[in-house]
Design a protein around this motif. Sequence first.
Motif, PDB file in Angstrom:
ATOM      1  N   ASP A   1       6.956   6.944   4.290  1.00  6.67           N
ATOM      2  CA  ASP A   1       6.431   6.409   5.675  1.00  6.67           C
ATOM      3  C   ASP A   1       5.398   5.422   5.279  1.00  6.67           C
ATOM      4  O   ASP A   1       4.564   5.343   4.834  1.00  6.67           O
ATOM      5  N   PRO A   2       5.587   4.365   5.641  1.00  7.19           N
ATOM      6  CA  PRO A   2       4.911   2.919   5.557  1.00  7.19           C
ATOM      7  C   PRO A   2       3.614   2.890   6.142  1.00  7.19           C
ATOM      8  O   PRO A   2       2.682   2.012   6.177  1.00  7.19           O
ATOM      9  N   HIS A   3       3.594   3.968   7.332  1.00 10.48           N
ATOM     10  CA  HIS A   3       2.134   3.956   7.936  1.00 10.48           C
ATOM     11  C   HIS A   3       1.514   5.143   7.842  1.00 10.48           C
ATOM     12  O   HIS A   3       0.839   5.663   8.725  1.00 10.48           O
ATOM     13  N   GLY A   4       1.825   6.041   6.677  1.00  8.48           N
ATOM     14  CA  GLY A   4       1.201   7.271   6.335  1.00  8.48           C
ATOM     15  C   GLY A   4      -0.331   6.966   6.171  1.00  8.48           C
ATOM     16  O   GLY A   4      -0.794   6.253   5.880  1.00  8.48           O
ATOM     17  N   ALA A   5      -0.897   8.413   6.378  1.00  8.60           N
ATOM     18  CA  ALA A   5      -2.412   8.326   6.217  1.00  8.60           C
ATOM     19  C   ALA A   5      -2.494   8.558   4.712  1.00  8.60           C
ATOM     20  O   ALA A   5      -2.018   9.473   3.818  1.00  8.60           O
ATOM     21  N   ASP A   6      -3.296   7.692   4.138  1.00 11.67           N
ATOM     22  CA  ASP A   6      -3.710   7.814   2.605  1.00 11.67           C
ATOM     23  C   ASP A   6      -4.110   8.978   2.112  1.00 11.67           C
ATOM     24  O   ASP A   6      -3.755   9.359   0.907  1.00 11.67           O
ATOM     25  N   ALA A   7      -4.934   9.402   2.770  1.00 13.12           N
ATOM     26  CA  ALA A   7      -5.710  10.763   2.359  1.00 13.12           C
ATOM     27  C   ALA A   7      -4.854  11.843   2.338  1.00 13.12           C
ATOM     28  O   ALA A   7      -5.333  12.818   1.801  1.00 13.12           O
ATOM     29  N   GLN A   8      -3.579  12.001   3.061  1.00 15.25           N
ATOM     30  CA  GLN A   8      -2.808  13.104   3.040  1.00 15.25           C
ATOM     31  C   GLN A   8      -1.639  13.144   2.193  1.00 15.25           C
ATOM     32  O   GLN A   8      -0.903  13.966   1.909  1.00 15.25           O
ATOM     33  N   ALA A   9      -1.523  12.058   1.358  1.00 11.34           N
ATOM     34  CA  ALA A   9      -0.485  11.785   0.216  1.00 11.34           C
ATOM     35  C   ALA A   9      -0.812  12.450  -0.958  1.00 11.34           C
ATOM     36  O   ALA A   9      -1.957  12.073  -1.704  1.00 11.34           O
ATOM     37  N   ARG A  10      -0.270  13.588  -1.423  1.00 18.22           N
ATOM     38  CA  ARG A  10      -0.342  14.176  -2.568  1.00 18.22           C
ATOM     39  C   ARG A  10      -0.239  13.388  -3.864  1.00 18.22           C
ATOM     40  O   ARG A  10      -0.920  13.394  -4.591  1.00 18.22           O
ATOM     41  N   VAL A  11       0.785  12.703  -3.751  1.00 17.00           N
ATOM     42  CA  VAL A  11       1.127  11.627  -4.971  1.00 17.00           C
ATOM     43  C   VAL A  11       0.556  10.333  -4.796  1.00 17.00           C
ATOM     44  O   VAL A  11       0.946   9.841  -3.822  1.00 17.00           O
ATOM     45  N   ARG A  12       0.014   9.682  -5.798  1.00 16.31           N
ATOM     46  CA  ARG A  12      -0.333   8.276  -5.776  1.00 16.31           C
ATOM     47  C   ARG A  12       0.278   7.581  -6.958  1.00 16.31           C
ATOM     48  O   ARG A  12       0.797   8.242  -8.014  1.00 16.31           O
ATOM     49  N   SER A  13       0.391   6.373  -6.929  1.00 17.07           N
ATOM     50  CA  SER A  13       1.239   5.586  -7.864  1.00 17.07           C
ATOM     51  C   SER A  13       0.583   4.293  -8.259  1.00 17.07           C
ATOM     52  O   SER A  13       0.045   3.764  -7.503  1.00 17.07           O
ATOM     53  N   ILE A  14       1.126   3.640  -9.277  1.00 20.08           N
ATOM     54  CA  ILE A  14       0.570   2.477  -9.766  1.00 20.08           C
ATOM     55  C   ILE A  14       1.853   1.716 -10.333  1.00 20.08           C
ATOM     56  O   ILE A  14       2.582   2.441 -11.095  1.00 20.08           O
ATOM     57  N   ALA A  15       2.284   0.544 -10.082  1.00 13.56           N
ATOM     58  CA  ALA A  15       3.410  -0.099 -10.641  1.00 13.56           C
ATOM     59  C   ALA A  15       2.814  -1.345 -11.229  1.00 13.56           C
ATOM     60  O   ALA A  15       2.060  -1.996 -10.545  1.00 13.56           O
ATOM     61  N   LEU A  16       3.257  -1.582 -12.320  1.00 15.74           N
ATOM     62  CA  LEU A  16       2.715  -2.999 -12.914  1.00 15.74           C
ATOM     63  C   LEU A  16       3.670  -3.776 -13.760  1.00 15.74           C
ATOM     64  O   LEU A  16       4.713  -3.457 -14.304  1.00 15.74           O
ATOM     65  N   GLN A  17       3.432  -5.221 -13.784  1.00 17.78           N
ATOM     66  CA  GLN A  17       4.191  -6.206 -14.354  1.00 17.78           C
ATOM     67  C   GLN A  17       3.371  -6.916 -15.661  1.00 17.78           C
ATOM     68  O   GLN A  17       2.342  -7.663 -15.027  1.00 17.78           O
ATOM     69  N   LEU A  18       3.544  -6.833 -16.978  1.00 19.62           N
ATOM     70  CA  LEU A  18       2.723  -7.259 -17.750  1.00 19.62           C
ATOM     71  C   LEU A  18       3.659  -8.421 -18.500  1.00 19.62           C
ATOM     72  O   LEU A  18       4.666  -8.225 -18.861  1.00 19.62           O
ATOM     73  N   VAL A  19       3.180  -9.804 -18.228  1.00 20.91           N
ATOM     74  CA  VAL A  19       4.079 -10.788 -18.685  1.00 20.91           C
ATOM     75  C   VAL A  19       3.162 -11.375 -20.039  1.00 20.91           C
ATOM     76  O   VAL A  19       2.157 -11.906 -19.820  1.00 20.91           O
ATOM     77  N   SER A  20       3.665 -11.303 -21.222  1.00 18.91           N
ATOM     78  CA  SER A  20       2.953 -11.800 -22.545  1.00 18.91           C
ATOM     79  C   SER A  20       3.214 -13.295 -22.764  1.00 18.91           C
ATOM     80  O   SER A  20       4.228 -13.938 -21.874  1.00 18.91           O
ATOM     81  N   ASP A  21       2.575 -13.762 -23.637  1.00 15.45           N
ATOM     82  CA  ASP A  21       2.805 -15.466 -23.804  1.00 15.45           C
ATOM     83  C   ASP A  21       4.246 -16.080 -24.416  1.00 15.45           C
ATOM     84  O   ASP A  21       4.589 -16.977 -24.146  1.00 15.45           O
ATOM     85  N   ASN A  22       5.006 -14.998 -24.882  1.00 20.09           N
ATOM     86  CA  ASN A  22       6.447 -15.154 -25.446  1.00 20.09           C
ATOM     87  C   ASN A  22       7.449 -14.986 -24.207  1.00 20.09           C
ATOM     88  O   ASN A  22       8.564 -15.068 -24.281  1.00 20.09           O
ATOM     89  N   GLY A  23       6.983 -14.693 -23.025  1.00 14.92           N
ATOM     90  CA  GLY A  23       7.680 -14.559 -21.606  1.00 14.92           C
ATOM     91  C   GLY A  23       8.342 -13.158 -21.623  1.00 14.92           C
ATOM     92  O   GLY A  23       8.951 -12.922 -20.596  1.00 14.92           O
ATOM     93  N   GLN A  24       8.143 -12.302 -22.604  1.00 15.76           N
ATOM     94  CA  GLN A  24       8.754 -11.062 -22.198  1.00 15.76           C
ATOM     95  C   GLN A  24       7.809 -10.323 -21.189  1.00 15.76           C
ATOM     96  O   GLN A  24       6.510 -10.334 -21.253  1.00 15.76           O
ATOM     97  N   GLU A  25       8.743  -9.341 -20.811  1.00 14.05           N
ATOM     98  CA  GLU A  25       7.788  -8.490 -19.738  1.00 14.05           C
ATOM     99  C   GLU A  25       7.942  -6.913 -20.049  1.00 14.05           C
ATOM    100  O   GLU A  25       8.872  -6.215 -20.609  1.00 14.05           O
TER     101      GLU A  25
END
Length: 368
Positions: free
Chosen positions: A116-140
């Motif tokens: 649900d893109p309009h769900g209540a933040d405080a009611q969500a049991r699971v939280r997530s982080i997604a990351l992209q790290l790009v180094s000087d040699n262009g690898q991700e």
Amino acid sequence: MPLFRFTRKGGLSRGPRPHSPLPWIALIALIVGLIALAFAWLAGWIGRDRPTAQGFTDTIEATGPAHPGFRRAHSKGVCVSGWFEPTPQGAALSRAQVFHQERVPVLGRLSIGGGDPHGADAQARVRSIALQLVSDNGQEWRMAMNSFPFFAVPSPEAFLEQTQAQLPDPSTGKPDPAKMAAVLQKYPSARAFQQWAKTAPWTTSWANTQFNSVNSFWFTAADGTRQAVRWSWEPQAAVEVLDETARAGAGLDHLADEFATRLASGPVRWNLVVTLAGPGDVVEDPSTPWPAGRPRVQAGVLSLAHMQPQAGGPCNDLNFDPLILPDGISGSDDAVLAARSAVYSHSFNRRERETARGEAGGAAGVSK
């Protein structure tokens, strides 16, 4: 004995018989047939008893209302950006360039579980982080991590069973409790996950939430030494608990609002803590935690300094596929990890088509 062949005029001629083209035609037909069969299998047109990326995505979509243009899972979130600073201990574990330069730019997304893109933040049991790290040699190095410490089930097939158990019953409009009970009975890890969901503290912020890779990976050092690992982002912010009363009274965008206020005072940081597998530890099963006493290495520090809405934000059109990895980091043979990668790709393409066809209508995201 001489060989003879018929001439075009009907007579006999001494000489070798020409090779028949039939075997070659049969071989070509076999190759084409095998390619078609493989394509159909990968597309999910045959072999319906096995999980496919299309089947997974269809099932996840069917668990709730459609929200074209949004991620089917972890639909609600915000874009974030900052940097990563490695430690010498991290550089000793992996030859990946992200551990061998002073600072690495980071683009990411903080989100809550659910479709649900309009769900209540405080009611969500699971939280997530997604990351992209790009180094000087262009690898991700891309990663998609969650607040739970282990996966609920051991295989893609089991995960599909679990998701199917959440499908609404046509007669009631709600999932059939008996089906979920059957999944809990069949998989001890699902029961353990349910216990975690009931007892783990609800922290007040993304900033004081720990995020875990759950799946296992391999680090390869400069000398070729390989080590099975799992990693976590452990918060530097003090852990505060959001009790049930506070959760009930929290605003719809509680986590986003809180994080914006926190960022106004400076960057928010997590330590990258890498856990090293020991002899006999299960590498391919994300539902099996490793013993608590395994060696842990602080491999770097993540600093997030900026936040933007995901609508039109730089994280919006990024597929955070956990198998996009730099040299020095590789995926394990965990089938769940491979399934996540395949489903993310299929879902991403589906969201892109929805957006291109104008079906999203202001929707804020596409698939992980």
